[in-house]
Design a protein around this motif. Structure first.
Motif, PDB file in Angstrom:
ATOM      1  N   GLY A  33      55.560  66.941  36.569  1.00 11.13           N
ATOM      2  CA  GLY A  33      56.724  67.642  37.092  1.00 11.13           C
ATOM      3  C   GLY A  33      57.779  67.818  36.015  1.00 11.13           C
ATOM      4  N   TYR A  34      58.934  68.291  36.410  1.00 17.17           N
ATOM      5  CA  TYR A  34      59.987  68.632  35.461  1.00 17.17           C
ATOM      6  C   TYR A  34      60.716  67.368  34.994  1.00 17.17           C
ATOM      7  CZ  TYR A  34      59.125  73.329  37.223  1.00 17.17           C
ATOM      8  OH  TYR A  34      58.535  74.511  37.569  1.00 17.17           O
ATOM      9  N   ASN A  35      60.571  67.071  33.730  1.00 12.67           N
ATOM     10  CA  ASN A  35      61.275  65.982  33.074  1.00 12.67           C
ATOM     11  C   ASN A  35      61.729  66.455  31.701  1.00 12.67           C
ATOM     12  OD1 ASN A  35      61.570  63.701  34.699  1.00 12.67           O
ATOM     13  ND2 ASN A  35      59.495  62.984  34.314  1.00 12.67           N
ATOM     14  N   THR A  36      62.445  65.602  30.997  1.00  8.58           N
ATOM     15  CA  THR A  36      62.869  65.992  29.654  1.00  8.58           C
ATOM     16  C   THR A  36      61.726  65.775  28.661  1.00  8.58           C
ATOM     17  OG1 THR A  36      63.702  63.797  29.088  1.00  8.58           O
ATOM     18  CG2 THR A  36      65.258  65.335  30.136  1.00  8.58           C
ATOM     19  N   ARG A  37      61.798  66.494  27.581  1.00  6.76           N
ATOM     20  CA  ARG A  37      60.838  66.309  26.485  1.00  6.76           C
ATOM     21  C   ARG A  37      60.866  64.865  25.993  1.00  6.76           C
ATOM     22  NH1 ARG A  37      62.342  69.987  21.578  1.00  6.76           N
ATOM     23  NH2 ARG A  37      64.146  68.586  21.569  1.00  6.76           N
ATOM     24  N   GLY A  38      62.076  64.309  25.849  1.00  6.71           N
ATOM     25  CA  GLY A  38      62.206  62.943  25.367  1.00  6.71           C
ATOM     26  C   GLY A  38      61.512  61.941  26.266  1.00  6.71           C
ATOM     27  N   TYR A  39      61.610  62.147  27.573  1.00  8.85           N
ATOM     28  CA  TYR A  39      60.962  61.228  28.514  1.00  8.85           C
ATOM     29  C   TYR A  39      59.448  61.244  28.335  1.00  8.85           C
ATOM     30  CZ  TYR A  39      59.084  59.134  32.690  1.00  8.85           C
ATOM     31  OH  TYR A  39      58.353  58.339  33.532  1.00  8.85           O
ATOM     32  N   ASP A  40      58.843  62.436  28.289  1.00  8.50           N
ATOM     33  CA  ASP A  40      57.385  62.513  28.237  1.00  8.50           C
ATOM     34  C   ASP A  40      56.848  61.945  26.926  1.00  8.50           C
ATOM     35  OD1 ASP A  40      55.253  63.055  29.871  1.00  8.50           O
ATOM     36  OD2 ASP A  40      55.017  65.138  29.249  1.00  8.50           O
ATOM     37  N   LEU A  41      57.568  62.171  25.828  1.00  8.11           N
ATOM     38  CA  LEU A  41      57.166  61.589  24.556  1.00  8.11           C
ATOM     39  C   LEU A  41      57.285  60.073  24.596  1.00  8.11           C
ATOM     40  CD1 LEU A  41      58.857  64.128  22.109  1.00  8.11           C
ATOM     41  CD2 LEU A  41      56.404  63.861  22.507  1.00  8.11           C
ATOM     42  N   ALA A  42      58.393  59.564  25.142  1.00  4.63           N
ATOM     43  CA  ALA A  42      58.579  58.112  25.242  1.00  4.63           C
ATOM     44  C   ALA A  42      57.475  57.490  26.081  1.00  4.63           C
ATOM     45  CB  ALA A  42      59.952  57.808  25.846  1.00  4.63           C
ATOM     46  N   ASN A  43      57.137  58.132  27.189  1.00 11.26           N
ATOM     47  CA  ASN A  43      56.098  57.599  28.069  1.00 11.26           C
ATOM     48  C   ASN A  43      54.763  57.509  27.339  1.00 11.26           C
ATOM     49  OD1 ASN A  43      55.445  56.986  31.072  1.00 11.26           O
ATOM     50  ND2 ASN A  43      53.815  58.345  30.390  1.00 11.26           N
ATOM     51  N   HIS A  44      54.415  58.547  26.591  1.00 14.19           N
ATOM     52  CA  HIS A  44      53.142  58.522  25.858  1.00 14.19           C
ATOM     53  C   HIS A  44      53.130  57.430  24.803  1.00 14.19           C
ATOM     54  CE1 HIS A  44      49.509  59.693  23.845  1.00 14.19           C
ATOM     55  NE2 HIS A  44      50.160  59.874  22.712  1.00 14.19           N
ATOM     56  N   PHE A  45      54.204  57.278  24.062  1.00 12.20           N
ATOM     57  CA  PHE A  45      54.222  56.271  23.000  1.00 12.20           C
ATOM     58  C   PHE A  45      54.157  54.853  23.564  1.00 12.20           C
ATOM     59  CE2 PHE A  45      56.502  59.453  20.049  1.00 12.20           C
ATOM     60  CZ  PHE A  45      55.290  59.879  19.531  1.00 12.20           C
ATOM     61  N   ILE A  46      54.773  54.616  24.710  1.00 17.59           N
ATOM     62  CA  ILE A  46      54.657  53.289  25.328  1.00 17.59           C
ATOM     63  C   ILE A  46      53.217  53.016  25.746  1.00 17.59           C
ATOM     64  CG2 ILE A  46      55.324  51.887  27.327  1.00 17.59           C
ATOM     65  CD1 ILE A  46      58.094  53.220  27.155  1.00 17.59           C
ATOM     66  N   GLU A  47      52.484  54.055  26.139  1.00 16.53           N
ATOM     67  CA  GLU A  47      51.093  53.864  26.532  1.00 16.53           C
ATOM     68  C   GLU A  47      50.223  53.419  25.357  1.00 16.53           C
ATOM     69  OE1 GLU A  47      49.772  53.629  29.345  1.00 16.53           O
ATOM     70  OE2 GLU A  47      51.332  54.406  30.672  1.00 16.53           O
ATOM     71  N   TRP A  48      50.680  53.602  24.120  1.00 20.11           N
ATOM     72  CA  TRP A  48      49.963  53.057  22.969  1.00 20.11           C
ATOM     73  C   TRP A  48      49.881  51.532  23.060  1.00 20.11           C
ATOM     74  CZ3 TRP A  48      49.740  55.306  17.503  1.00 20.11           C
ATOM     75  CH2 TRP A  48      49.665  56.701  17.526  1.00 20.11           C
ATOM     76  N   ARG A  49      50.762  50.928  23.807  1.00 17.15           N
ATOM     77  CA  ARG A  49      50.859  49.467  23.855  1.00 17.15           C
ATOM     78  C   ARG A  49      49.850  48.825  24.811  1.00 17.15           C
ATOM     79  NH1 ARG A  49      55.859  46.141  23.465  1.00 17.15           N
ATOM     80  NH2 ARG A  49      54.143  44.980  22.494  1.00 17.15           N
ATOM     81  N   TYR A  50      49.117  49.647  25.569  1.00 18.81           N
ATOM     82  CA  TYR A  50      48.211  49.107  26.589  1.00 18.81           C
ATOM     83  C   TYR A  50      46.750  49.312  26.220  1.00 18.81           C
ATOM     84  CZ  TYR A  50      52.116  48.411  29.786  1.00 18.81           C
ATOM     85  OH  TYR A  50      53.276  47.968  30.364  1.00 18.81           O
ATOM     86  N   ASP A  51      45.962  48.275  26.537  1.00 20.35           N
ATOM     87  CA  ASP A  51      44.504  48.392  26.547  1.00 20.35           C
ATOM     88  C   ASP A  51      44.067  48.011  27.951  1.00 20.35           C
ATOM     89  OD1 ASP A  51      41.789  48.298  26.316  1.00 20.35           O
ATOM     90  OD2 ASP A  51      41.717  46.686  24.824  1.00 20.35           O
ATOM     91  N   TYR A  52      43.897  49.006  28.806  1.00 26.25           N
ATOM     92  CA  TYR A  52      43.600  48.751  30.209  1.00 26.25           C
ATOM     93  C   TYR A  52      42.202  48.189  30.444  1.00 26.25           C
ATOM     94  CZ  TYR A  52      47.891  51.340  31.135  1.00 26.25           C
ATOM     95  OH  TYR A  52      49.202  51.758  31.166  1.00 26.25           O
ATOM     96  N   HIS A  53      41.402  48.111  29.401  1.00 28.13           N
ATOM     97  CA  HIS A  53      40.064  47.539  29.523  1.00 28.13           C
ATOM     98  C   HIS A  53      39.920  46.295  28.656  1.00 28.13           C
ATOM     99  CE1 HIS A  53      39.746  51.815  30.604  1.00 28.13           C
ATOM    100  NE2 HIS A  53      38.928  51.376  31.530  1.00 28.13           N
ATOM    101  N   GLY A  54      41.042  45.752  28.196  1.00 22.61           N
ATOM    102  CA  GLY A  54      41.024  44.572  27.361  1.00 22.61           C
ATOM    103  C   GLY A  54      41.179  43.288  28.158  1.00 22.61           C
ATOM    104  N   ALA A  55      41.418  42.190  27.442  1.00 24.98           N
ATOM    105  CA  ALA A  55      41.526  40.879  28.084  1.00 24.98           C
ATOM    106  C   ALA A  55      42.787  40.762  28.926  1.00 24.98           C
ATOM    107  CB  ALA A  55      41.499  39.785  27.012  1.00 24.98           C
ATOM    108  N   GLN A  56      43.855  41.483  28.556  1.00 24.98           N
ATOM    109  CA  GLN A  56      45.115  41.458  29.310  1.00 24.98           C
ATOM    110  C   GLN A  56      45.533  42.894  29.633  1.00 24.98           C
ATOM    111  OE1 GLN A  56      47.033  38.835  26.115  1.00 24.98           O
ATOM    112  NE2 GLN A  56      47.979  38.026  27.977  1.00 24.98           N
ATOM    113  N   PRO A  57      44.856  43.516  30.574  1.00 21.50           N
ATOM    114  CA  PRO A  57      45.084  44.943  30.821  1.00 21.50           C
ATOM    115  C   PRO A  57      46.477  45.283  31.324  1.00 21.50           C
ATOM    116  CG  PRO A  57      43.671  43.999  32.513  1.00 21.50           C
ATOM    117  CD  PRO A  57      43.805  42.965  31.440  1.00 21.50           C
ATOM    118  N   ALA A  58      47.186  44.333  31.925  1.00 23.24           N
ATOM    119  CA  ALA A  58      48.511  44.623  32.481  1.00 23.24           C
ATOM    120  C   ALA A  58      49.640  44.360  31.493  1.00 23.24           C
ATOM    121  CB  ALA A  58      48.744  43.791  33.745  1.00 23.24           C
TER     122      ALA A  58
END
Length: 384
Positions: free
Chosen positions: A273-298
């Motif tokens: 949906g409609y959000n700012t460019r900054g928000y969507d970029l920030a959201n993607h970069f934070i997702e770099w921090r997760y390995d949802y199939h690793g030992a600590q997925p959360a």
């Protein structure tokens, strides 16, 4: 935050135009949802595998009459890894479609009608898999012969640049479908306001169901959080960041790599949906921090992208959308301001999931880590 692992690619099918479903069921908003529809509900909690085949075959006869001549033509394979939906491959006579059954309680979090409308639009623009049919608690989608990216892939420089190009093209959809002037509120604040209200209602239940959570929930102080959200809105209202059509959940499990061309395809638009460019970029970069199939997925166990990695991504984004008026460093700073909003949104989402989801994922830990991160980001803006 949904993830889908696409594998077992034999007998794949991309549903050519002449084999798309007939349009014998039309929703009232047929300009955006010209797909066959039925009211069947699939209860995965009670159906055996054979019962599920019976149910899906009956739907196939109604929605795609020429797909399967008999029940024996049909085979169903569940895909592991979905955090909010159950996802299946459904094969019949050499043709494959994706079946998505919505998770219990997810409609509290997702505006399903809006999601379906956007799926139809994005499919017509060739920016995502086509929506093929909808039923009472799910949908059929076009199957894309592909593999899903993993947490290593998004760190690969060439792949990261490809993701940036996909995101830039999606953001540019706002030129075709501009944000209605009658509804200028950003998607993030719509969700946060709705989810904060739900969390306040759910707190007594969460404490009763999980007494060990109660001390942490009390210490966090959700009354205080309401004021902090309003403060965050005030701060961000003064930040210049153009409104775009955001994906808003761009993690590696929502990015497919096509087998035939190697092109990337974004999927899962539940939160688009409609959000700012900054928000969507920030959201993607934070997702770099997760390995949802690793030992600590959360947990945020992986490193945040370095400034160089951020700038490489943003420069590819700029080059795709020809955003010459803004430098990569300026957009990087714009992104950093929106990190807190990303954290508070998913933090509230996680608590709602913790109260109802049957999926084996530590939503409570995920939520509290994100909400703590929100306060850490807000503390950087000591404006009061």
């Amino acid at each position: 935050m949904t993830t889908v692992e696409l594998n077992n690619k034999d007998n794949a099918d991309r549903a050519p135009d002449h084999e798309r479903p007939s349009l014998h069921f039309l929703r009232p908003s047929s300009d955006t949802l010209k797909v066959p529809t039925c009211n069947t509900v699939i209860d995965l909690g009670t159906l055996t595998h054979n019962d599920l085949i019976d149910k899906v075959y009956a739907m196939a006869q109604e929605l795609f009459p020429s797909w399967a001549n008999q029940k024996e033509d049909l085979s169903i394979h569940r895909i592991s890894g979905a955090l909010t939906n159950a996802v299946f491959f459904v094969d019949a006579r050499g043709k494959r479609r994706l079946l998505r059954v919505y998770g219990v309680g997810v409609d509290q979090l997702v505006d399903r009608e809006k999601e379906l409308a956007w799926l139809a639009r994005l499919g017509r623009l060739n920016l995502g898999p086509r929506l093929l049919a909808i039923f009472g608690n799910g949908r059929f989608e076009e199957y894309v012969d592909s593999v899903t990216l993993n947490h290593h892939d998004i760190r690969d420089p060439a792949t990261s640049q490809q993701i940036a190009q996909c995101l830039a093209r999606q953001h540019a959809i706002i030129q075709i479908y501009p944000q209605p002037s009658s509804d200028p509120t950003l998607e993030i604040w719509k969700n946060v306001d709705k989810w904060y209200g739900l969390v306040k209602q759910l707190l007594p239940t969460l404490k009763q169901q999980h007494p060990d959570w109660a001390p942490l929930l009390d210490i966090y102080n959700f009354d205080r959080l309401g004021g902090e959200i309003e403060r965050s809105k005030r701060i961000l209202s003064s930040v210049k960041s153009p409104v775009v059509f955001g994906h808003n959940d761009l993690q590696y499990g929502n990015i497919l790599k096509r087998d035939d061309t190697g092109a990337l395809v974004l999927v899962d638009f539940e939160y688009a949906g409609y959000n700012t460019r900054g928000y969507d970029l920030a959201n993607h970069f934070i997702e770099w921090r997760y390995d949802y199939h690793g030992a600590q997925p959360a947990a945020m166990t992986e490193p945040f992208p370095t400034p160089d990695e951020q700038l490489r991504f943003i420069q590819s984004y700029i080059d795709t959308n020809d955003t010459n008026a803004t430098s990569a460093e300026e957009i990087r700073m714009e992104m950093q301001v929106w990190l807190g909003a990303t954290h508070v949104g998913w933090g509230l989402w996680g608590l709602i999931q913790a109260s109802q989801s049957q999926i084996d994922f530590d939503y409570f830990y995920y939520s509290m880590e994100r909400l703590d991160a929100f306060r850490d980001e807000l503390a950087k803006w000591n404006l009061d």
